[in-house]
Design a protein around this motif. Structure first.
Motif, PDB file in Angstrom:
ATOM      1  N   TRP A  42      55.289  -0.633  83.292  1.00 52.73           N
ATOM      2  CA  TRP A  42      56.309   0.298  83.807  1.00 52.73           C
ATOM      3  C   TRP A  42      55.688   1.681  84.040  1.00 52.73           C
ATOM      4  O   TRP A  42      55.887   2.304  85.079  1.00 52.73           O
ATOM      5  N   GLU A  43      54.910   2.153  83.065  1.00 53.76           N
ATOM      6  CA  GLU A  43      54.259   3.461  83.194  1.00 53.76           C
ATOM      7  C   GLU A  43      53.258   3.484  84.344  1.00 53.76           C
ATOM      8  O   GLU A  43      53.032   4.529  84.958  1.00 53.76           O
ATOM      9  N   ASP A  44      52.672   2.324  84.648  1.00 52.52           N
ATOM     10  CA  ASP A  44      51.720   2.230  85.765  1.00 52.52           C
ATOM     11  C   ASP A  44      52.414   2.118  87.122  1.00 52.52           C
ATOM     12  O   ASP A  44      51.740   2.038  88.151  1.00 52.52           O
ATOM     13  N   GLY A  45      53.745   2.078  87.120  1.00 48.84           N
ATOM     14  CA  GLY A  45      54.476   2.083  88.386  1.00 48.84           C
ATOM     15  C   GLY A  45      55.056   0.756  88.832  1.00 48.84           C
ATOM     16  O   GLY A  45      55.701   0.673  89.871  1.00 48.84           O
ATOM     17  N   PHE A  46      54.838  -0.308  88.053  1.00 47.16           N
ATOM     18  CA  PHE A  46      55.433  -1.600  88.403  1.00 47.16           C
ATOM     19  C   PHE A  46      56.931  -1.562  88.094  1.00 47.16           C
ATOM     20  O   PHE A  46      57.339  -1.061  87.049  1.00 47.16           O
ATOM     21  N   ARG A  47      57.729  -2.091  89.005  1.00 47.96           N
ATOM     22  CA  ARG A  47      59.176  -2.102  88.812  1.00 47.96           C
ATOM     23  C   ARG A  47      59.729  -3.526  88.701  1.00 47.96           C
ATOM     24  O   ARG A  47      60.857  -3.725  88.286  1.00 47.96           O
ATOM     25  N   SER A  48      58.934  -4.504  89.097  1.00 48.64           N
ATOM     26  CA  SER A  48      59.285  -5.919  88.931  1.00 48.64           C
ATOM     27  C   SER A  48      58.203  -6.581  88.092  1.00 48.64           C
ATOM     28  O   SER A  48      57.016  -6.336  88.309  1.00 48.64           O
ATOM     29  N   PHE A  49      58.638  -7.403  87.138  1.00 49.38           N
ATOM     30  CA  PHE A  49      57.701  -8.133  86.287  1.00 49.38           C
ATOM     31  C   PHE A  49      57.918  -9.623  86.492  1.00 49.38           C
ATOM     32  O   PHE A  49      59.055 -10.101  86.443  1.00 49.38           O
ATOM     33  N   LYS A  50      56.834 -10.345  86.693  1.00 50.22           N
ATOM     34  CA  LYS A  50      56.911 -11.808  86.722  1.00 50.22           C
ATOM     35  C   LYS A  50      56.670 -12.304  85.309  1.00 50.22           C
ATOM     36  O   LYS A  50      55.640 -11.984  84.703  1.00 50.22           O
ATOM     37  N   VAL A  51      57.630 -13.080  84.798  1.00 51.05           N
ATOM     38  CA  VAL A  51      57.552 -13.573  83.424  1.00 51.05           C
ATOM     39  C   VAL A  51      57.475 -15.094  83.468  1.00 51.05           C
ATOM     40  O   VAL A  51      58.392 -15.759  83.964  1.00 51.05           O
ATOM     41  N   LYS A  52      56.384 -15.641  82.977  1.00 50.81           N
ATOM     42  CA  LYS A  52      56.240 -17.091  82.900  1.00 50.81           C
ATOM     43  C   LYS A  52      57.111 -17.615  81.760  1.00 50.81           C
ATOM     44  O   LYS A  52      57.025 -17.117  80.630  1.00 50.81           O
ATOM     45  N   VAL A  53      57.945 -18.592  82.069  1.00 50.76           N
ATOM     46  CA  VAL A  53      58.829 -19.188  81.065  1.00 50.76           C
ATOM     47  C   VAL A  53      58.698 -20.708  81.119  1.00 50.76           C
ATOM     48  O   VAL A  53      58.121 -21.253  82.056  1.00 50.76           O
TER      49      VAL A  53
END
Length: 197
Positions: A42-53
């Motif tokens: 988030w601090e690096d500027g990413f606003r979407s996270f891909k989460v492996k489930v």
């Protein structure tokens, strides 16, 4: 492109994208580590996270997603089950998380279960993305023609070329679908070819 004095993107389109949005990737790990990585992304500027489930038990996925949500509450999550869920496992996860954070669920059920995947996502008000269902140009075209999902995942190396993906993407977007370009196991050159135009 060099010979013509144009960018590679302009070889594919007269109006290429001026910017590319990239998601941060969150794999598995201890909850504290997952939360820390989410904060850094988030601090690096990413606003979407891909989460492996889907690799572990649903309760473990719920705890991971909640830890990420606590660390980066404004982030949008893209849950990628890689076809590992069945309907019961998927619903157990979706019942336990804040679904308003979910941008989409990618390939929740095994290949061939599009209707069940669509229904499950509709029941939770979540968009459906398909990936493993899109392993040939013909399959991609059929999914797009039927508008069988909200988001279609295109891999140039799987579908044969960036040009084939760009044609499919234009048709998908004309039908109101979103398009995600991604890679498989490419080199930097292959990854560069996934930049949308």
């Amino acid at each position: 492109a060099r010979a013509l004095g144009r960018s590679v993107a302009r070889l594919h389109s007269d109006n290429p994208a001026s910017r590319v949005e990239v998601n941060g990737l969150l794999g598995d790990g201890a909850l504290r580590l997952m939360a820390g990585r989410a904060r850094r992304l988030w601090e690096d500027g990413f606003r979407s996270f891909k989460v492996k489930v889907g690799a572990g038990e649903p309760d473990h996925d719920v705890k991971r997603i909640l830890a990420i949500a606590d660390a980066a509450p404004e982030a949008k999550l893209r849950l990628d089950a890689n076809a590992a869920w069945d309907t019961e496992r998927g619903r157990r996860v979706l019942d336990g998380i804040p679904t308003e954070m979910i941008e989409f669920v990618e390939q929740p059920l095994p290949v061939g279960h599009i209707k069940e995947s669509w229904q499950m996502c509709c029941d939770y008000g979540i968009r459906l993305a398909l990936d493993e269902e899109v392993s040939t140009v013909e399959q991609a075209q059929r999914i797009i023609d039927q508008r069988a999902c909200d988001v279609v995942v295109l891999k140039p190396m799987v579908l044969g070329s960036a040009r084939a993906c760009n044609i499919l993407a234009q048709v998908a977007r004309s039908k109101g679908m979103d398009v995600i370009y991604t890679s498989s196991w490419e080199s930097d050159i292959g990854i560069a070819a996934t930049l949308p135009v």
